[in-house]
Design an enzyme around this catalytic site. Structure first.
Site, PDB file in Angstrom:
ATOM      1  N   TYR A 158       0.947  -1.453  -0.022  1.00  0.00           N
ATOM      2  CA  TYR A 158       0.081   0.075  -0.003  1.00  0.00           C
ATOM      3  C   TYR A 158       0.949   0.966   0.109  1.00  0.00           C
ATOM      4  O   TYR A 158       1.879   1.253   0.723  1.00  0.00           O
ATOM      5  CB  TYR A 158      -0.743  -0.090   1.299  1.00  0.00           C
ATOM      6  CG  TYR A 158      -1.883   1.216   1.310  1.00  0.00           C
ATOM      7  CD1 TYR A 158      -2.992   1.291   0.444  1.00  0.00           C
ATOM      8  CD2 TYR A 158      -1.519   2.054   2.465  1.00  0.00           C
ATOM      9  CE1 TYR A 158      -3.696   2.439   0.488  1.00  0.00           C
ATOM     10  CE2 TYR A 158      -2.524   3.284   2.369  1.00  0.00           C
ATOM     11  CZ  TYR A 158      -3.484   3.389   1.447  1.00  0.00           C
ATOM     12  OH  TYR A 158      -4.084   4.514   1.651  1.00  0.00           O
ATOM     13  N   ASP A 252       9.291   2.733   0.090  1.00  0.00           N
ATOM     14  CA  ASP A 252       8.168   3.359   0.974  1.00  0.00           C
ATOM     15  C   ASP A 252       8.368   2.827   2.191  1.00  0.00           C
ATOM     16  O   ASP A 252       7.761   1.864   2.744  1.00  0.00           O
ATOM     17  CB  ASP A 252       6.914   2.934  -0.051  1.00  0.00           C
ATOM     18  CG  ASP A 252       5.571   3.568   0.971  1.00  0.00           C
ATOM     19  OD1 ASP A 252       6.076   4.225   1.867  1.00  0.00           O
ATOM     20  OD2 ASP A 252       4.444   3.357   0.606  1.00  0.00           O
ATOM     21  N   LYS A 280       4.111   8.685   9.190  1.00  0.00           N
ATOM     22  CA  LYS A 280       3.777   7.956  10.577  1.00  0.00           C
ATOM     23  C   LYS A 280       4.628   8.441  11.633  1.00  0.00           C
ATOM     24  O   LYS A 280       4.595   9.666  12.027  1.00  0.00           O
ATOM     25  CB  LYS A 280       3.626   6.615  10.311  1.00  0.00           C
ATOM     26  CG  LYS A 280       2.582   6.017   9.187  1.00  0.00           C
ATOM     27  CD  LYS A 280       1.994   4.895   9.355  1.00  0.00           C
ATOM     28  CE  LYS A 280       0.813   4.559   8.302  1.00  0.00           C
ATOM     29  NZ  LYS A 280       0.937   4.201   7.200  1.00  0.00           N
TER      30      LYS A 280
HETATM   31  C1  LIG Z   1      -0.070   4.445   5.658  1.00  0.00           C
HETATM   32  C2  LIG Z   1       0.807   4.424   4.432  1.00  0.00           C
HETATM   33  C3  LIG Z   1       0.832   5.385   3.393  1.00  0.00           C
HETATM   34  C4  LIG Z   1       0.075   6.488   3.246  1.00  0.00           C
HETATM   35  O1  LIG Z   1       0.333   7.347   4.349  1.00  0.00           O
HETATM   36  P1  LIG Z   1      -1.167   8.148   4.613  1.00  0.00           P
HETATM   37  O2  LIG Z   1      -0.281   9.138   5.618  1.00  0.00           O
HETATM   38  O3  LIG Z   1      -2.103   7.675   5.217  1.00  0.00           O
HETATM   39  O4  LIG Z   1      -1.453   8.850   3.305  1.00  0.00           O
HETATM   40  C5  LIG Z   1       1.803   4.957   2.344  1.00  0.00           C
HETATM   41  N1  LIG Z   1       2.790   3.861   2.552  1.00  0.00           N
HETATM   42  C6  LIG Z   1       2.888   3.076   3.579  1.00  0.00           C
HETATM   43  C7  LIG Z   1       3.446   1.927   3.252  1.00  0.00           C
HETATM   44  C8  LIG Z   1       1.963   3.188   4.461  1.00  0.00           C
HETATM   45  O5  LIG Z   1       1.876   2.334   5.627  1.00  0.00           O
END
Ligand SMILES: *Cc1c(COP(=O)(O)O)cnc(C)c1O
Length: 438
Positions: A158, A252, A280
């Protein structure tokens, strides 16, 4: 207004159930599904969600004053636990100086320096307000730098909710069976190729396919189909094959950054991707994320280069103060503590599974883990999707009943924080034992 005041205050007496029900019905009237992000609705586990009003350390309290050991931790940011005094103090002090200026401020430079010092591949970075923006900008940069358009991603990873990445996506998209969202133009999703994680051959073939790819993006340790660690050598293979194909590599690390160590997953593996996305934890619970990497790539961004990107709230000083205060707590002993806690939790759950002969497995990296039902090991999205989500839903209900909050989906990671200790281990394991038996 009166409702809201009475809400926090009389949580232990009076007409409580109706108060929660009233809040849920007000939420449903104005928010689609009663929430501002889909997994919060608890639909996949067949319960009404429990609205939370307060958190302290490893514990959260709902609208009826019930307390829970929290293994959601705001879906990752709260590695220091809820309302850590240092973080709260930093936020209060920053807020007193002003909530934001729309101008360069010292706090955002402090945070940027801190990230550059921690993550070796990040020479420069731009602060943004969400992980979604970070991956969106990383992809735009990769396309601009290579003059190519196709992006390769892995099923079940994701990367936020922008169009290019809602193709066989994990997290809530997987939970609700819409990994390919409506409203994404066909022409755009055709530019995203999806391959199975941990499959070197499929990845290599796709990199060699036409049209040539601009970039390959991945969660180095996927946590949005549940925690699915890479097989030995897989990440190094991705780096090498991408380089051969002239494609950039985007890690990511929105979840893994500062969670698996100060240098993220790439620090542990000694790898240097071209671009890295963070989020995060770098915001400590407030809205900060970042896209960083090679200086020559980042310098393509406006105002230096031709790639446009901007943000009214980007680098917000209050949010950056929360991030800085959180990162300051993450010294080597902190990571040892998180690892030790995670290992005890994993071992404790596995003992309970074995004692019951339950077909399930725990997959963990550091302070993030997933209990997969109906599987002996999960290496990719196909195997994750084959898990027993009905069993997970029953288990989740048992955990809530015994005072432990988990993410309301089989396809998410549980997070532990520095605030989790011996008492929490015991409470979680007692709840797991009861929930498995129920
Ligand atoms: C949470 C998440 C996102 C998206 O971040 P948001 O702040 O919710 O837009 C992107 N990549 C990964 C791996 C994530 O866990």
């Amino acid at each position: 207004m009166r409702d809201r005041v009475s809400f926090g205050k009389c949580s232990l007496k009076g007409n409580l159930r109706s108060m929660t029900e009233r809040l849920l019905s007000r939420a449903h009237a104005v928010l689609p599904g009663g929430v501002n992000s889909p997994v919060r609705a608890w639909r996949a586990v067949g319960l009404e969600p429990r609205p939370l009003v307060r958190g302290r350390g490893a514990i959260v309290f709902d609208t009826e004053g019930r307390e829970y050991v929290d293994l959601v931790c705001a879906f990752g940011p709260l590695i220091a636990g809820h309302a850590h005094p240092d973080v709260v103090r930093a936020v209060e002090e920053a807020a007193r100086r002003g909530l934001g200026f729309g101008a360069l401020n010292p706090t955002e430079v402090d945070l940027a320096e801190r990230i550059v010092a921690s993550v070796p591949s990040v020479e420069r970075l731009r602060l943004v307000t969400s992980g979604t923006e970070a991956t969106m900008t990383a992809i735009r940069l990769a396309r601009a730098a290579t003059g190519r358009e196709r992006i390769i991603k892995f099923a079940g990873c994701y990367h936020g909710h922008h169009d290019a990445m809602l193709v066989r996506a994990g997290s809530g998209a997987a939970t609700f069976g819409v990994p390919d969202s409506a409203g994404v133009p066909e022409a755009l999703s055709q530019l995203t190729t999806v391959v199975e994680f941990n499959d070197v051959d499929a990845m290599t073939t796709s990199l060699r396919d036409d049209p040539a790819p601009a970039a390959i993006i991945l969660e180095p340790v996927p946590a949005n189909m549940g925690v699915v660690p890479p097989c030995a050598g897989f990440l190094a293979d991705v780096m090498e094959r991408a380089r051969e194909a002239g494609a950039l590599v985007i890690f990511d690390e929105v979840i893994t950054g500062f969670r698996l160590g100060r240098g993220g997953a790439q620090g542990l593996e000694g790898l240097k991707p071209d671009l890295t996305c963070l989020g995060k934890i770098v915001g400590g619970g407030l809205s900060v994320a970042a896209v960083g990497g090679r200086a020559d790539l980042l310098d393509q961004l406006a105002p230096l280069g031709p790639v446009y990107q901007a943000g009214t709230l980007a680098g917000n000083p209050v949010a950056c103060a929360a991030g800085l205060a959180t990162l300051a707590l993450l010294d080597p002993p902190a990571y040892q503590r998180l690892e030790a806690f995670g290992a005890r939790l994993e071992a404790g759950i596995e003992d309970l599974l074995r004692a019951r002969g339950e077909r399930a497995c725990v997959q963990r990296r550091g302070s993030m883990l997933t209990l997969f039902f109906g599987a002996e090991g999960v290496r990719n999205f196909s195997e994750a999707k084959a898990c027993d989500t009905a069993r997970f839903a029953r288990f989740f209900q048992g955990m809530v009943a015994h005072g432990v909050l988990l993410p309301a989906s089989q396809f998410e990671a549980w997070f532990v924080s520095l605030a989790h200790g011996d008492r929490e281990i015991e409470r979680v394991l007692a709840a797991v034992e009861a929930a498995l038996a129920a």
